[in-house]
Design a protein around this motif. Structure first.
Motif, PDB file in Angstrom:
ATOM      1  N   SER A   1       0.851  -1.198   0.000  1.00 58.77           N
ATOM      2  CA  SER A   1       0.000   0.000   0.000  1.00 58.77           C
ATOM      3  C   SER A   1       0.884   1.245   0.000  1.00 58.77           C
ATOM      4  O   SER A   1       1.934   1.276   0.648  1.00 58.77           O
ATOM      5  CB  SER A   1      -0.911   0.013   1.230  1.00 58.77           C
ATOM      6  N   ALA A   2       0.466   2.261  -0.741  1.00 60.62           N
ATOM      7  CA  ALA A   2       1.220   3.514  -0.769  1.00 60.62           C
ATOM      8  C   ALA A   2       1.311   4.104   0.636  1.00 60.62           C
ATOM      9  O   ALA A   2       2.365   4.610   1.037  1.00 60.62           O
ATOM     10  CB  ALA A   2       0.554   4.501  -1.722  1.00 60.62           C
ATOM     11  N   ARG A   3       0.228   4.038   1.389  1.00 62.30           N
ATOM     12  CA  ARG A   3       0.221   4.576   2.754  1.00 62.30           C
ATOM     13  C   ARG A   3       1.249   3.856   3.621  1.00 62.30           C
ATOM     14  O   ARG A   3       1.980   4.493   4.395  1.00 62.30           O
ATOM     15  CB  ARG A   3      -1.183   4.430   3.342  1.00 62.30           C
ATOM     16  N   GLY A   4       1.313   2.534   3.503  1.00 61.34           N
ATOM     17  CA  GLY A   4       2.284   1.779   4.289  1.00 61.34           C
ATOM     18  C   GLY A   4       3.715   2.180   3.976  1.00 61.34           C
ATOM     19  O   GLY A   4       4.548   2.345   4.870  1.00 61.34           O
ATOM     20  N   ILE A   5       4.017   2.352   2.687  1.00 59.29           N
ATOM     21  CA  ILE A   5       5.369   2.740   2.279  1.00 59.29           C
ATOM     22  C   ILE A   5       5.703   4.130   2.809  1.00 59.29           C
ATOM     23  O   ILE A   5       6.795   4.358   3.346  1.00 59.29           O
ATOM     24  CB  ILE A   5       5.494   2.690   0.740  1.00 59.29           C
ATOM     25  N   VAL A   6       4.770   5.059   2.678  1.00 58.69           N
ATOM     26  CA  VAL A   6       5.013   6.433   3.141  1.00 58.69           C
ATOM     27  C   VAL A   6       5.232   6.455   4.652  1.00 58.69           C
ATOM     28  O   VAL A   6       6.152   7.121   5.153  1.00 58.69           O
ATOM     29  CB  VAL A   6       3.834   7.340   2.732  1.00 58.69           C
ATOM     30  N   ASP A   7       4.396   5.735   5.400  1.00 58.30           N
ATOM     31  CA  ASP A   7       4.554   5.692   6.854  1.00 58.30           C
ATOM     32  C   ASP A   7       5.893   5.088   7.258  1.00 58.30           C
ATOM     33  O   ASP A   7       6.546   5.544   8.197  1.00 58.30           O
ATOM     34  CB  ASP A   7       3.422   4.879   7.495  1.00 58.30           C
ATOM     35  N   ALA A   8       6.318   4.044   6.544  1.00 51.86           N
ATOM     36  CA  ALA A   8       7.583   3.387   6.868  1.00 51.86           C
ATOM     37  C   ALA A   8       8.774   4.273   6.514  1.00 51.86           C
ATOM     38  O   ALA A   8       9.769   4.310   7.257  1.00 51.86           O
ATOM     39  CB  ALA A   8       7.678   2.046   6.148  1.00 51.86           C
ATOM     40  N   LEU A   9       8.700   4.975   5.397  1.00 54.82           N
ATOM     41  CA  LEU A   9       9.791   5.880   5.030  1.00 54.82           C
ATOM     42  C   LEU A   9      10.003   6.936   6.113  1.00 54.82           C
ATOM     43  O   LEU A   9      11.136   7.260   6.471  1.00 54.82           O
ATOM     44  CB  LEU A   9       9.497   6.546   3.687  1.00 54.82           C
ATOM     45  N   ALA A  10       8.903   7.462   6.655  1.00 53.28           N
ATOM     46  CA  ALA A  10       9.020   8.448   7.732  1.00 53.28           C
ATOM     47  C   ALA A  10       9.616   7.825   8.982  1.00 53.28           C
ATOM     48  O   ALA A  10      10.457   8.429   9.661  1.00 53.28           O
ATOM     49  CB  ALA A  10       7.645   9.044   8.039  1.00 53.28           C
ATOM     50  N   GLY A  11       9.206   6.601   9.292  1.00 50.58           N
ATOM     51  CA  GLY A  11       9.746   5.924  10.466  1.00 50.58           C
ATOM     52  C   GLY A  11      11.216   5.590  10.318  1.00 50.58           C
ATOM     53  O   GLY A  11      11.995   5.701  11.281  1.00 50.58           O
ATOM     54  N   LEU A  12      11.624   5.191   9.128  1.00 46.89           N
ATOM     55  CA  LEU A  12      13.041   4.895   8.880  1.00 46.89           C
ATOM     56  C   LEU A  12      13.886   6.153   9.013  1.00 46.89           C
ATOM     57  O   LEU A  12      14.981   6.126   9.583  1.00 46.89           O
ATOM     58  CB  LEU A  12      13.204   4.290   7.483  1.00 46.89           C
ATOM     59  N   ALA A  13      13.388   7.266   8.502  1.00 45.31           N
ATOM     60  CA  ALA A  13      14.131   8.522   8.587  1.00 45.31           C
ATOM     61  C   ALA A  13      14.267   9.002  10.023  1.00 45.31           C
ATOM     62  O   ALA A  13      15.253   9.677  10.370  1.00 45.31           O
ATOM     63  CB  ALA A  13      13.441   9.589   7.741  1.00 45.31           C
ATOM     64  N   ALA A  14      13.305   8.650  10.863  1.00 46.25           N
ATOM     65  CA  ALA A  14      13.296   9.130  12.249  1.00 46.25           C
ATOM     66  C   ALA A  14      13.981   8.173  13.222  1.00 46.25           C
ATOM     67  O   ALA A  14      14.039   8.465  14.418  1.00 46.25           O
ATOM     68  CB  ALA A  14      11.849   9.353  12.700  1.00 46.25           C
ATOM     69  N   ARG A  15      14.519   7.075  12.722  1.00 44.62           N
ATOM     70  CA  ARG A  15      15.039   6.060  13.643  1.00 44.62           C
ATOM     71  C   ARG A  15      16.253   6.572  14.429  1.00 44.62           C
ATOM     72  O   ARG A  15      17.001   7.441  13.978  1.00 44.62           O
ATOM     73  CB  ARG A  15      15.378   4.776  12.900  1.00 44.62           C
ATOM     74  N   ALA A  16      16.449   5.970  15.585  1.00 46.75           N
ATOM     75  CA  ALA A  16      17.514   6.381  16.501  1.00 46.75           C
ATOM     76  C   ALA A  16      18.871   5.834  16.064  1.00 46.75           C
ATOM     77  O   ALA A  16      18.967   4.890  15.269  1.00 46.75           O
ATOM     78  CB  ALA A  16      17.192   5.892  17.906  1.00 46.75           C
ATOM     79  N   ASP A  17      19.912   6.432  16.609  1.00 52.26           N
ATOM     80  CA  ASP A  17      21.267   5.900  16.481  1.00 52.26           C
ATOM     81  C   ASP A  17      21.366   4.673  17.383  1.00 52.26           C
ATOM     82  O   ASP A  17      21.214   4.772  18.600  1.00 52.26           O
ATOM     83  CB  ASP A  17      22.280   6.959  16.911  1.00 52.26           C
ATOM     84  N   SER A  18      21.608   3.515  16.792  1.00 52.94           N
ATOM     85  CA  SER A  18      21.679   2.279  17.574  1.00 52.94           C
ATOM     86  C   SER A  18      23.095   1.897  17.958  1.00 52.94           C
ATOM     87  O   SER A  18      23.314   0.811  18.513  1.00 52.94           O
ATOM     88  CB  SER A  18      21.017   1.130  16.795  1.00 52.94           C
ATOM     89  N   GLY A  19      24.065   2.779  17.700  1.00 49.45           N
ATOM     90  CA  GLY A  19      25.437   2.492  18.106  1.00 49.45           C
ATOM     91  C   GLY A  19      25.542   2.191  19.595  1.00 49.45           C
ATOM     92  O   GLY A  19      26.121   1.156  19.989  1.00 49.45           O
ATOM     93  N   PRO A  20      24.983   3.037  20.470  1.00 43.54           N
ATOM     94  CA  PRO A  20      25.047   2.756  21.901  1.00 43.54           C
ATOM     95  C   PRO A  20      24.295   1.481  22.298  1.00 43.54           C
ATOM     96  O   PRO A  20      24.584   0.891  23.345  1.00 43.54           O
ATOM     97  CB  PRO A  20      24.393   3.995  22.532  1.00 43.54           C
ATOM     98  N   THR A  21      23.338   1.058  21.479  1.00 48.84           N
ATOM     99  CA  THR A  21      22.545  -0.131  21.798  1.00 48.84           C
ATOM    100  C   THR A  21      23.395  -1.391  21.784  1.00 48.84           C
ATOM    101  O   THR A  21      23.086  -2.374  22.479  1.00 48.84           O
ATOM    102  CB  THR A  21      21.372  -0.264  20.813  1.00 48.84           C
ATOM    103  N   LEU A  22      24.463  -1.403  20.992  1.00 43.99           N
ATOM    104  CA  LEU A  22      25.321  -2.585  20.953  1.00 43.99           C
ATOM    105  C   LEU A  22      25.788  -2.973  22.348  1.00 43.99           C
ATOM    106  O   LEU A  22      25.897  -4.162  22.679  1.00 43.99           O
ATOM    107  CB  LEU A  22      26.529  -2.339  20.042  1.00 43.99           C
ATOM    108  N   ARG A  23      26.066  -1.973  23.182  1.00 45.89           N
ATOM    109  CA  ARG A  23      26.553  -2.258  24.541  1.00 45.89           C
ATOM    110  C   ARG A  23      25.473  -2.885  25.414  1.00 45.89           C
ATOM    111  O   ARG A  23      25.785  -3.457  26.462  1.00 45.89           O
ATOM    112  CB  ARG A  23      27.078  -0.977  25.187  1.00 45.89           C
ATOM    113  N   GLU A  24      24.211  -2.754  25.005  1.00 46.97           N
ATOM    114  CA  GLU A  24      23.102  -3.288  25.798  1.00 46.97           C
ATOM    115  C   GLU A  24      22.778  -4.735  25.452  1.00 46.97           C
ATOM    116  O   GLU A  24      21.982  -5.370  26.143  1.00 46.97           O
ATOM    117  CB  GLU A  24      21.854  -2.429  25.591  1.00 46.97           C
ATOM    118  N   ILE A  25      23.368  -5.250  24.403  1.00 48.33           N
ATOM    119  CA  ILE A  25      23.043  -6.607  23.949  1.00 48.33           C
ATOM    120  C   ILE A  25      23.836  -7.614  24.775  1.00 48.33           C
ATOM    121  O   ILE A  25      25.070  -7.658  24.714  1.00 48.33           O
ATOM    122  CB  ILE A  25      23.337  -6.763  22.448  1.00 48.33           C
ATOM    123  N   LYS A  26      23.124  -8.432  25.525  1.00 49.68           N
ATOM    124  CA  LYS A  26      23.759  -9.399  26.431  1.00 49.68           C
ATOM    125  C   LYS A  26      23.470 -10.844  26.036  1.00 49.68           C
ATOM    126  O   LYS A  26      23.740 -11.759  26.811  1.00 49.68           O
ATOM    127  CB  LYS A  26      23.267  -9.163  27.862  1.00 49.68           C
TER     128      LYS A  26
END
Length: 262
Positions: free
Chosen positions: A177-202
């Motif tokens: 769906s066009a709506r699904g793609i548009v919503d996901a593109l916005a979410g991908l652009a807004a995603r956090a930096d996961s570099g610090p998250t690597l330290r949280e993986i146990k």
């Protein structure tokens, strides 16, 4: 099957029995991208997968599709199924959602598989590109991004030697769906930096990447591998960004070896 999660009926599928493995799909695909993995694992594992909001059989939500929303939906589905812990496997967007799951629900992880993904957030240029793509999809529908996505996401070997794989991926994109793609593109652009998250993986971790991945190159996977002490790194020759689809046999070999060793 459907489960109403936070007001939205998520389409999901469960097969097999044993330790649970939860799959998170790539943009702009569906949970069907994991068909080969489900077949390979269902004799020894309980395989869980679902369509993120706006893709496949799940209708769009009420706003941008954040990685946190996908992670929360995944955990709510595990709750619905009575599963306390799972090995989580995410590819590309699914990998970004897996990082969000680490941050928000670390107690639900038994192991982590990060495939063709990266920790870095979008650059300013990448955000502008996603915004332009969203505008094109609003005007023209999913066809506006299909060919450009395939050019970047599929490896040269697959394009040259496995045209049926390329055709199947293209068909999936065009059915979105066009709506699904548009919503996901916005979410991908807004995603956090996961570099610090690597330290949280146990938990035990496997990093997988196609050798021909042009979107999240091998160097990104090598950086994640170095940031995850005790993790494993598998590079799949002759595959691009969608390695699980481009060479499922090699992907499944790395996946089953990792899971069986837990």
């Amino acid at each position: 099957m459907k489960a109403v999660i936070a007001g939205t009926p998520l389409q999901y599928e469960v097969s097999g029995s044993g330790p649970a493995v939860l799959f998170l799909h790539a943009f702009p695909l569906t949970s069907r991208m994991w068909d080969a993995q489900a077949r390979a694992l269902e004799a020894t594992h309980q395989v869980v997968r679902f369509d993120a909001r706006g893709f496949g059989g799940t209708p769009p939500g009420d706003g941008l599709l954040t990685m946190e929303r996908i992670a929360d939906d995944a955990v709510a589905l595990l709750d619905h199924l009575g599963i306390s812990k799972a090995a989580v496997c995410g590819l590309s967007m699914g990998g970004y959602a897996a990082f969000a799951l680490v941050r928000r629900h670390p107690e639900r992880l038994r192991a982590l598989i990060l495939a063709d993904t990266r920790t870095a957030p979008d650059s300013a240029e990448a955000k502008r590109n996603r915004s332009a793509q969203a505008d094109s999809v609003r005007r023209e529908g999913p066809a506006a991004i299909a060919d450009g996505f395939l050019q970047k996401a599929v490896g040269d070997t697959t394009r040259n030697e496995r045209p049926e794989v390329v055709a199947r991926i293209r068909e999936t994109i065009l059915s979105a769906s066009a709506r699904g793609i548009v919503d996901a593109l916005a979410g991908l652009a807004a995603r956090a930096d996961s570099g610090p998250t690597l330290r949280e993986i146990k938990v035990p971790a496997l990093v997988v990447c196609g050798a021909e991945d042009a979107l999240t190159p091998v160097a990104d996977s090598e950086a994640m591998f170095r940031g995850l002490p005790g993790s494993r790194l598998e590079i799949i020759p002759r595959a691009g960004h969608l390695s699980a689809l481009e060479d499922p046999a090699a992907f499944n070999a790395a996946l089953t070896t990792f899971l069986n060793g837990l």
